[in-house]
Every structure is written in C-alpha cells, then in structure tokens.
Design an enzyme around this catalytic site. Structure first.
Site, PDB file in Angstrom:
ATOM      1  N   ARG A 121       0.820  -1.233   0.000  1.00 42.44           N
ATOM      2  CA  ARG A 121       0.000   0.000   0.000  1.00 42.44           C
ATOM      3  C   ARG A 121       0.845   1.271   0.000  1.00 42.44           C
ATOM      4  NH1 ARG A 121      -2.673  -3.016   3.779  1.00 42.44           N
ATOM      5  NH2 ARG A 121      -4.550  -4.038   2.979  1.00 42.44           N
ATOM      6  N   LYS A 143       1.932  11.450 -11.261  1.00 37.80           N
ATOM      7  CA  LYS A 143       1.157  10.440 -11.986  1.00 37.80           C
ATOM      8  C   LYS A 143       2.067   9.247 -12.241  1.00 37.80           C
ATOM      9  CE  LYS A 143      -1.227  13.122 -15.298  1.00 37.80           C
ATOM     10  NZ  LYS A 143      -1.884  12.995 -16.617  1.00 37.80           N
ATOM     11  N   GLU A 185       8.519  19.795 -24.725  1.00 39.10           N
ATOM     12  CA  GLU A 185       7.733  20.051 -23.504  1.00 39.10           C
ATOM     13  C   GLU A 185       8.220  21.341 -22.827  1.00 39.10           C
ATOM     14  OE1 GLU A 185       5.095  18.235 -22.758  1.00 39.10           O
ATOM     15  OE2 GLU A 185       5.432  16.272 -23.683  1.00 39.10           O
ATOM     16  N   LYS A 227       5.357  23.381 -14.077  1.00 35.71           N
ATOM     17  CA  LYS A 227       4.521  22.188 -13.953  1.00 35.71           C
ATOM     18  C   LYS A 227       4.032  22.033 -12.515  1.00 35.71           C
ATOM     19  CE  LYS A 227       3.455  17.471 -14.875  1.00 35.71           C
ATOM     20  NZ  LYS A 227       3.740  16.184 -15.517  1.00 35.71           N
ATOM     21  N   GLU A 237      -6.241  16.549 -11.562  1.00 33.17           N
ATOM     22  CA  GLU A 237      -6.583  16.787 -12.959  1.00 33.17           C
ATOM     23  C   GLU A 237      -8.072  17.001 -13.202  1.00 33.17           C
ATOM     24  OE1 GLU A 237      -5.070  13.787 -15.712  1.00 33.17           O
ATOM     25  OE2 GLU A 237      -4.202  15.481 -16.788  1.00 33.17           O
ATOM     26  N   ARG A 241      -5.106  21.653 -14.735  1.00 31.40           N
ATOM     27  CA  ARG A 241      -4.031  20.771 -15.197  1.00 31.40           C
ATOM     28  C   ARG A 241      -4.129  20.485 -16.693  1.00 31.40           C
ATOM     29  NH1 ARG A 241      -1.387  16.023 -11.471  1.00 31.40           N
ATOM     30  NH2 ARG A 241       0.062  15.225 -13.004  1.00 31.40           N
ATOM     31  N   ASN A 245      -1.869  19.977 -21.501  1.00 28.47           N
ATOM     32  CA  ASN A 245      -2.128  19.234 -22.736  1.00 28.47           C
ATOM     33  C   ASN A 245      -1.990  20.083 -23.987  1.00 28.47           C
ATOM     34  OD1 ASN A 245      -2.545  16.767 -21.586  1.00 28.47           O
ATOM     35  ND2 ASN A 245      -4.758  17.066 -21.355  1.00 28.47           N
ATOM     36  N   HIS A 248      -1.044  18.684 -27.339  1.00 24.17           N
ATOM     37  CA  HIS A 248      -1.164  17.235 -27.239  1.00 24.17           C
ATOM     38  C   HIS A 248      -2.391  16.670 -27.956  1.00 24.17           C
ATOM     39  CE1 HIS A 248       2.076  17.720 -24.427  1.00 24.17           C
ATOM     40  NE2 HIS A 248       2.098  16.439 -24.102  1.00 24.17           N
ATOM     41  N   HIS A 252      -1.293  13.721 -29.975  1.00 24.91           N
ATOM     42  CA  HIS A 252      -1.717  12.339 -29.719  1.00 24.91           C
ATOM     43  C   HIS A 252      -2.344  11.713 -30.959  1.00 24.91           C
ATOM     44  CE1 HIS A 252      -1.937  13.010 -25.088  1.00 24.91           C
ATOM     45  NE2 HIS A 252      -0.806  12.428 -25.434  1.00 24.91           N
ATOM     46  N   HIS A 265       7.241  11.302 -28.924  1.00 21.78           N
ATOM     47  CA  HIS A 265       6.149  12.066 -28.323  1.00 21.78           C
ATOM     48  C   HIS A 265       6.375  13.578 -28.521  1.00 21.78           C
ATOM     49  CE1 HIS A 265       3.053  13.269 -25.528  1.00 21.78           C
ATOM     50  NE2 HIS A 265       3.951  13.922 -24.806  1.00 21.78           N
TER      51      HIS A 265
HETATM   52  N1  LIG Z   1       3.845  10.405 -15.356  1.00 23.33           N
HETATM   53  C1  LIG Z   1       3.715  11.435 -16.169  1.00 23.33           C
HETATM   54  O1  LIG Z   1       3.182  12.478 -15.795  1.00 23.33           O
HETATM   55  C2  LIG Z   1       4.232  11.330 -17.564  1.00 23.33           C
HETATM   56  C3  LIG Z   1       4.350  12.483 -18.364  1.00 23.33           C
HETATM   57  C4  LIG Z   1       4.899  12.355 -19.630  1.00 23.33           C
HETATM   58  C5  LIG Z   1       5.310  11.116 -20.097  1.00 23.33           C
HETATM   59  N2  LIG Z   1       5.186  10.006 -19.307  1.00 23.33           N
HETATM   60  C6  LIG Z   1       5.626   8.680 -19.765  1.00 23.33           C
HETATM   61  O2  LIG Z   1       7.027   8.726 -19.946  1.00 23.33           O
HETATM   62  C7  LIG Z   1       7.406   7.736 -20.900  1.00 23.33           C
HETATM   63  C8  LIG Z   1       8.414   8.335 -21.856  1.00 23.33           C
HETATM   64  O3  LIG Z   1       9.548   8.731 -21.119  1.00 23.33           O
HETATM   65  P1  LIG Z   1      10.941   9.065 -21.823  1.00 23.33           P
HETATM   66  O4  LIG Z   1      10.704   9.980 -22.965  1.00 23.33           O
HETATM   67  O5  LIG Z   1      11.869   9.474 -20.758  1.00 23.33           O
HETATM   68  O6  LIG Z   1      11.348   7.686 -22.498  1.00 23.33           O
HETATM   69  P2  LIG Z   1      12.161   6.406 -21.950  1.00 23.33           P
HETATM   70  O7  LIG Z   1      12.026   6.244 -20.509  1.00 23.33           O
HETATM   71  O8  LIG Z   1      11.753   5.285 -22.817  1.00 23.33           O
HETATM   72  O9  LIG Z   1      13.662   6.813 -22.292  1.00 23.33           O
HETATM   73  C9  LIG Z   1      14.046   7.033 -23.625  1.00 23.33           C
HETATM   74  C10 LIG Z   1      15.300   6.255 -23.986  1.00 23.33           C
HETATM   75  O10 LIG Z   1      16.438   6.917 -23.468  1.00 23.33           O
HETATM   76  C11 LIG Z   1      17.278   6.000 -22.775  1.00 23.33           C
HETATM   77  N3  LIG Z   1      17.926   6.777 -21.737  1.00 23.33           N
HETATM   78  C12 LIG Z   1      17.346   7.299 -20.624  1.00 23.33           C
HETATM   79  N4  LIG Z   1      18.201   8.086 -19.986  1.00 23.33           N
HETATM   80  C13 LIG Z   1      19.367   8.038 -20.662  1.00 23.33           C
HETATM   81  C14 LIG Z   1      20.620   8.678 -20.499  1.00 23.33           C
HETATM   82  N5  LIG Z   1      20.824   9.560 -19.509  1.00 23.33           N
HETATM   83  N6  LIG Z   1      21.590   8.406 -21.383  1.00 23.33           N
HETATM   84  C15 LIG Z   1      21.359   7.573 -22.422  1.00 23.33           C
HETATM   85  N7  LIG Z   1      20.195   6.970 -22.648  1.00 23.33           N
HETATM   86  C16 LIG Z   1      19.202   7.200 -21.786  1.00 23.33           C
HETATM   87  C17 LIG Z   1      16.363   4.917 -22.311  1.00 23.33           C
HETATM   88  O11 LIG Z   1      17.042   3.718 -22.123  1.00 23.33           O
HETATM   89  C18 LIG Z   1      15.351   4.845 -23.441  1.00 23.33           C
HETATM   90  O12 LIG Z   1      15.818   3.997 -24.456  1.00 23.33           O
HETATM   91  C19 LIG Z   1       6.131   7.259 -21.556  1.00 23.33           C
HETATM   92  O13 LIG Z   1       5.821   5.986 -21.073  1.00 23.33           O
HETATM   93  C20 LIG Z   1       5.090   8.266 -21.099  1.00 23.33           C
HETATM   94  O14 LIG Z   1       3.793   7.700 -20.978  1.00 23.33           O
HETATM   95  C21 LIG Z   1       4.654  10.103 -18.048  1.00 23.33           C
HETATM   96 ZN   LIG Z   2       3.727  15.355 -23.314  1.00 22.63          ZN
END
Ligand SMILES: NC(=O)c1ccc[n+]([C@@H]2O[C@H](COP(=O)([O-])OP(=O)(O)OC[C@H]3O[C@@H](n4cnc5c(N)ncnc54)[C@H](O)[C@@H]3O)[C@@H](O)[C@H]2O)c1
Ligand SMILES: [Zn+2]
Length: 361
Positions: A121, A143, A185, A227, A237, A241, A245, A248, A252, A265
C-alpha cells in the site's frame, strides 16, 4: 543548489537540481529520515552510465542497496514487469523503511512509481530522472502508471515521490532525438505560462543549451516550477491541469495515426503546438506574427512543424475517437498570447481540417 519545492495537499517534497547531484543521493536520502535500504530500478544502458555511481554513493552512506535492470522500451511499462518488481521486492524483504528509486526515463519512473504506490500500500519513492522529458515532465506531478494492451497508462495512480533528484549531467549521454523531444515540452511551458521563459529559450539554441549543464539546469528548474504550480493548483486533474495538454490533442492523434512508431512524443507535440497556434489565430486569439514566433522557436530546436504522408481523414478520426471516450466535444487548449492559454470547445471540424491541411506538406 537550485531547489524547487512542491506542495501537493498534505505532501511536500523537494526537487533538487544541480550538475553532479547524483553523488548527493546519500546525503539527501538521510535528510528524509527513517529509510535504511533501497531498490534501484533502472535499465542496462543507464546502469552502465550512472548506476554504479548511484549505488556506490548509497552504499557509502550506509544503505543496503539492490539494483534491478529492466529492458529499455515502452513495452516494459507492463503488468508483467510490475510483477517481477513485486517479486524482487518481496524476495529482498523490502518494507516501508526502504525506498524504491527510479533511475531512468519516464518508462522507469512510471513503472517503478506504480510499484512503489501499490507494494504494501505504498513505500517511499525517489525519482532520479535521466531523460530531459522525465526531468521536466514525467517526474513532476505524481502520476504513475503502467500500460494495458487496450491503452497507454490505463492502470495507474496519483502517488507523490518523497524527493526528485535531477542531475543535468546525465543528459550528456542522451540520444539527440530524445533530447530534442524533451525540449518540445520545455517550449510548451513557455507558451502556456511564461513569456519571459519563451524569450530565454529564443535566445538559446540546441548547441548552447546541450553543452552547458548550468544553463540547462536553470531551464529544467523553470520547467519544473511551472509544472509544479499547475499541479499544485489541480493535483487530480479536474481543470487547470488540462493546460499541460497544450499541443497534445493533435500530437496524440498524430502518434496514434502512425502507430506510435514514426514520431517521438515530443515531435508529435511540436507539430501539435503549431496546429494549436494556428487554430488560435483562426479563432481571433493570436496574431500571425505570434504564430510565427512559436513556429520559429520550435524549428530553432530542430523539431518538426509539418507532417507528411498521413491521411487527414485518419487524423480526424483519431481526434474524434478520443473525444468519444471523454463523452463530449474536444476541449482545445489554445494560446491567447505567448505565455497564456485558455480552453475552448468552439472549434469546428472545418477549422480543424483547414489547419491539418496547412500542417501537411
Ligand atoms: N507520469 C507522467 O506524468 C508522464 C508524463 C509524460 C510522459 N510520461 C511517460 O514517460 C514515458 C516516456 O519517457 P521518456 O521519454 O523518458 O522515455 P524512456 O524512458 O523510454 O527513455 C528514452 C530512452 O532513453 C534511454 N535513456 C534514458 N536516460 C538516458 C541517459 N541519460 N543516457 C542515455 N540513454 C538514456 C532509455 O534507455 C530509453 O531507451 C512514456 O511511457 C510516457 O507515458 C509520463
Ligand atoms: Zn507530453
């Protein structure tokens, strides 16, 4: 050390941002009190670059540390991998006196955060984001989620971390395309909330920022502040919030119309921001010169402002598919000027089609 403090309801935590801050993990964690052990969740590439350093610092500070590597890629944000993390946590006897540390991008952060929220939990959770997107977006706001075969982020929770530690030096190994994607972003924050920030970004460029970790640290800080301010005002949200978007809606639709393979993205959001600016212009909210400022800043960071080879009908059907799920008209986040956005449903399909035709080359 620049610090951003985030208050969400009863939960207060700090985002520490500084080049080299990875090595401060032990000291920062001690300040949280009561924690004796840590499970570091990462992937092989990130572990190779930063994992040793992080675990060495934790061990030196007296923590019991285990590290688990997951495969890179969005597919890892799944129930199957969450289960492996639970298995590992149980096997090592992880309890509420231990924390889960996410060392990686948004995929690792979302998954490890989901496990931290649900295991027993909820156990303490620390984010050490290593992509620009994770540093300015996914690690802030609480999130956490995993994907379901029927949809991205369908299973999740709101779960705030106990702290976020950002080391801009980790960006040195980030692939260029990921770096630029995160910048989309960052640019978004300028457009939705801060004219001065937009101007700061206009005075910099890809090279000047990516090679200067102090400068990028400031940019990350301002992004986190914006943010955090939006999230503080609307943790779950319900209204405000939504302005996050911006860009987006079309973004999307482009991602899903191309099966999430063609654009990152951030690239899709970049095109979506130009589209939203044009819709604002057509609604009489924004003059042509400001639309040009937005477009040119996006191009300055080598992000796309057009798409090609995608059928407009397909994009429109993806736009309205999302609308059906929400049970109403599309709520557009459109700029009223640079630094301010508002939400409107008053955009006709005809207007949308005209803008998509302009975005298409
Ligand atoms: N929780 C939220 O509010 C929120 C907001 C936006 C996006 N997201 C989520 O985030 C995810 C995307 O995240 P992302 O863009 O960071 O992608 P990711 O986590 O897939 O990372 C991108 C790539 O970069 C590599 N990498 C990471 N750090 C590195 C570094 N310092 N040096 C070399 N390589 C590195 C990783 O291995 C991966 O291949 C999605 O799943 C999305 O849904 C969540
Ligand atoms: Zn985004």
């Amino acid at each position: 050390v620049p610090e951003v403090s985030v208050d969400v309801g009863t939960h207060q935590y700090t985002i520490y941002i500084a080049p080299g801050s990875l090595t401060h993990i032990g000291q920062r964690l001690s300040a949280l009190g009561e924690i004796t052990g840590a499970l570091v969740v990462t992937n092989p590439i990130i572990r190779q670059n930063y994992g040793e350093l992080l675990t060495d610092c934790l061990v030196a500070a007296g923590y019991t540390v285990e590290c688990i590597e997951l495969p890179p890629g969005e597919a890892t944000k799944s129930m199957e991998w969450a289960m492996r993390l639970y298995d590992h946590a149980i096997a090592m006897g992880l309890d509420r006196k231990s924390c889960i540390i996410a060392l990686g991008g948004g995929v690792i952060g979302d998954l490890a955060g989901f496990v931290a929220a649900t295991y027993m939990r909820g156990v303490p959770f620390v984010q050490v984001p290593t992509t620009l997107l994770a540093q300015v977006d996914s690690s802030v706001g609480g999130k956490v989620a995993i994907n379901h075969p029927q949809g991205k982020n369908l299973i999740g929770a709101f779960y705030q971390p106990n702290m976020v530690l950002i080391d801009p030096l980790t960006l040195n190994t980030l692939p260029q395309r990921e770096w630029l994607s995160g910048m989309a972003e960052v640019i978004k924050y300028g457009i939705i909330a801060d004219t001065d920030f937009f101007d700061v970004l206009s005075q910099e460029n890809v090279a000047s920022l990516s090679r200067n970790s102090a400068k990028i640290g400031e940019i990350i800080k301002r992004s986190c502040e914006i943010k955090a301010a939006v999230v503080n005002a609307d943790e779950k949200e319900t209204g405000l919030r939504m302005i996050l978007n911006f860009g987006h809606t079309i973004g999307h639709a482009l991602e899903s119309a191309t099966g999430y393979t063609r654009y990152t993205h951030g690239e899709a959001v970049a095109i979506g921001m130009v589209g939203a600016a044009m819709l604002a212009r057509d609604s009489g909210w924004l003059d042509t010169a400001k639309v040009e400022c937005i477009r040119s800043l996006i191009q300055q960071y080598q992000l796309p402002v057009h798409f090609n080879g995608i059928d407009i009908n397909t994009i429109v059907s993806h736009l309205y598919h999302d609308k059906k799920k929400e049970g109403g008209a599309i709520r557009w986040v459109l700029p009223r000027s640079i630094g301010q956005v508002a939400i409107t449903k008053e955009v006709s399909e005809e207007q949308i089609r005209a803008v998509l035709a302009d975005l298409s080359t």
